[in-house]
Design a protein around this motif. Structure first.
Motif, PDB file in Angstrom:
ATOM      1  N   THR A   2       0.840  -1.191   0.000  1.00 54.38           N
ATOM      2  CA  THR A   2       0.000   0.000   0.000  1.00 54.38           C
ATOM      3  C   THR A   2       0.879   1.247   0.000  1.00 54.38           C
ATOM      4  O   THR A   2       1.817   1.343   0.807  1.00 54.38           O
ATOM      5  CB  THR A   2      -0.911   0.021   1.233  1.00 54.38           C
ATOM      6  OG1 THR A   2      -1.705  -1.165   1.259  1.00 54.38           O
ATOM      7  CG2 THR A   2      -1.811   1.245   1.220  1.00 54.38           C
ATOM      8  N   PRO A   3       0.605   2.200  -0.888  1.00 53.91           N
ATOM      9  CA  PRO A   3       1.415   3.430  -0.890  1.00 53.91           C
ATOM     10  C   PRO A   3       1.381   4.119   0.464  1.00 53.91           C
ATOM     11  O   PRO A   3       0.335   4.180   1.123  1.00 53.91           O
ATOM     12  CB  PRO A   3       0.741   4.286  -1.967  1.00 53.91           C
ATOM     13  CG  PRO A   3       0.060   3.305  -2.861  1.00 53.91           C
ATOM     14  CD  PRO A   3      -0.409   2.194  -1.962  1.00 53.91           C
ATOM     15  N   GLN A   4       2.509   4.630   0.880  1.00 56.02           N
ATOM     16  CA  GLN A   4       2.636   5.331   2.153  1.00 56.02           C
ATOM     17  C   GLN A   4       3.140   6.747   1.905  1.00 56.02           C
ATOM     18  O   GLN A   4       3.917   6.981   0.982  1.00 56.02           O
ATOM     19  CB  GLN A   4       3.608   4.590   3.083  1.00 56.02           C
ATOM     20  CG  GLN A   4       3.209   3.170   3.403  1.00 56.02           C
ATOM     21  CD  GLN A   4       4.244   2.487   4.277  1.00 56.02           C
ATOM     22  OE1 GLN A   4       4.953   3.135   5.037  1.00 56.02           O
ATOM     23  NE2 GLN A   4       4.345   1.178   4.162  1.00 56.02           N
ATOM     24  N   ARG A   6       5.561   9.449   2.284  1.00 56.51           N
ATOM     25  CA  ARG A   6       6.988   9.391   2.581  1.00 56.51           C
ATOM     26  C   ARG A   6       7.614  10.779   2.704  1.00 56.51           C
ATOM     27  O   ARG A   6       8.837  10.917   2.621  1.00 56.51           O
ATOM     28  CB  ARG A   6       7.701   8.564   1.504  1.00 56.51           C
ATOM     29  CG  ARG A   6       7.132   7.158   1.371  1.00 56.51           C
ATOM     30  CD  ARG A   6       7.875   6.314   0.359  1.00 56.51           C
ATOM     31  NE  ARG A   6       7.188   5.056   0.145  1.00 56.51           N
ATOM     32  CZ  ARG A   6       7.299   3.983   0.929  1.00 56.51           C
ATOM     33  NH1 ARG A   6       8.084   4.045   1.990  1.00 56.51           N
ATOM     34  NH2 ARG A   6       6.637   2.873   0.671  1.00 56.51           N
TER      35      ARG A   6
END
Length: 353
Positions: A2-4, A6
């Motif tokens: 899942t994209p986080q 950053r």
């Protein structure tokens, strides 16, 4: 995975308006254009409607060609305005000369004839320093005058100044191209519509920046004089600037220019620059020589102050020898951002003196 997230969404820099994210109204427009199928490569309904949007700003003869980025816009447009044996006249500080990795020469095979211009602005007299030898087979033929609005050093041409350039260039048999990466900022500063220094001033073609004014990606080449520009459709593809899902570029420009978003965003960026300028211009140890007219400030600081400040905020050194740095604001710069940066500048100047 899942994209986080950053990065710190509260982090602000003063290096470039390219650092800013996407304006929420632009993100919303992209979502509106999503879903279902639309014809690719610019034959979609959003790109078709975009012609009307641009003509509302720049007149009935305007034709818009969305592209991916600013360098692509400049290279494609200049190729369409020139032969490979031709040259363009520009200021030494022009983006096409110093910030495009030689793309006009490498990709388009064009010669750049530069002129020193401390304020980034050409004049008929400066153009004449390079506009000669039209029939000399040993010299690249000057064919286009390229100017920027606003310039790379943050100054703005008046409509009258651009009209004088266009009249002079056309009288020499040359064409005029305007790099409008920050066209909206200039219009906001001058308090005039964008057509005042494009269509009405006699410019043959120009680029209109989107990325620096809140778009996710995308710039536009606008042709005003079709007799001065040949083969844009084909050169855009040959130059790898033809987006397959162009609707997502076009709808961003519709959000920007179909409302007053372009002006709101540019005006805000300019206002934040003026706030910063007012806060720091009289601080001991700082020198600001160039006019502050759009969303850029060029300041000379002691090296120790610059080094310490760059550890706290990201910005670029413009001239290592003189110590001149560049500060920029964007559509999402806040008053609190500016005040924090101004306080940091004052602290580091005091420590360096």
């Amino acid at each position: 995975m899942t994209p986080q997230r950053r990065h710190d969404p509260e982090l602000r820099a003063f290096a470039s308006d390219n650092y800013a994210g996407v304006h929420p109204e632009v993100l919303a427009a992209i979502a509106v254009a999503n879903g279902g199928h639309q014809v690719s490569y610019g034959e979609d309904v959003y790109t078709e409607h975009l012609q009307e949007v641009f003509r509302g700003h720049f007149g009935p003869s305007a034709e818009v060609f969305p592209v991916f980025n600013g360098t692509g816009a400049n290279v494609v447009a200049l190729q369409a305005m020139m032969d490979r044996r031709d040259a363009l006249v520009c200021a030494e500080s022009a983006h096409v000369n110093v910030d495009e990795g030689g793309a006009p020469e490498v990709m388009a095979g064009l010669k750049l004839l530069t002129v020193p211009a401390w304020d980034g602005k050409l004049t008929p007299e400066l153009i004449d320093r390079q506009a000669y030898g039209f029939d000399n087979e040993h010299r690249a033929r000057p064919a286009v005058v390229s100017i920027a609005q606003s310039t790379e050093v943050g100054t703005c041409y008046t409509p009258e100044e651009i009209r004088a350039i266009c009249d002079h260039a056309h009288g020499l048999g040359m064409k005029v191209y305007l790099d409008g990466a920050r066209l909206a900022n200039a219009a906001a500063t001058l308090g005039v519509p964008m057509r005042a220094f494009t269509t009405d001033a006699g410019v043959d073609a120009f680029s209109l920046g989107g990325t620096k004014n809140g778009l996710l990606f995308g710039e536009a080449v606008v042709v005003l004089n079709p007799e001065a520009v040949q083969g844009m459709r084909y050169l855009r593809k040959t130059s790898m600037q033809l987006a397959s899902k162009m609707r997502f570029v076009s709808v961003q420009f519709e959000a920007l220019l179909g409302t007053d978003l372009w002006l709101r965003s540019a005006s805000h960026a300019n206002a934040m620059t003026q706030r910063l300028f007012t806060a720091v211009r009289d601080l001991p140890g700082i020198r600001i020589d160039r006019p502050v007219q759009a969303n850029q400030i060029f300041a000379v600081l002691p090296p120790a102050a610059t080094e310490a400040l760059q550890k706290r905020f990201r910005f670029y050194t413009w001239d290592v020898q003189s110590g001149e740095v560049r500060w920029m604001t964007s559509f999402d710069t806040t008053e609190a951002d500016v005040d924090a940066f101004a306080a940091a500048i004052a602290e580091e100047l005091a420590a360096a003196l």
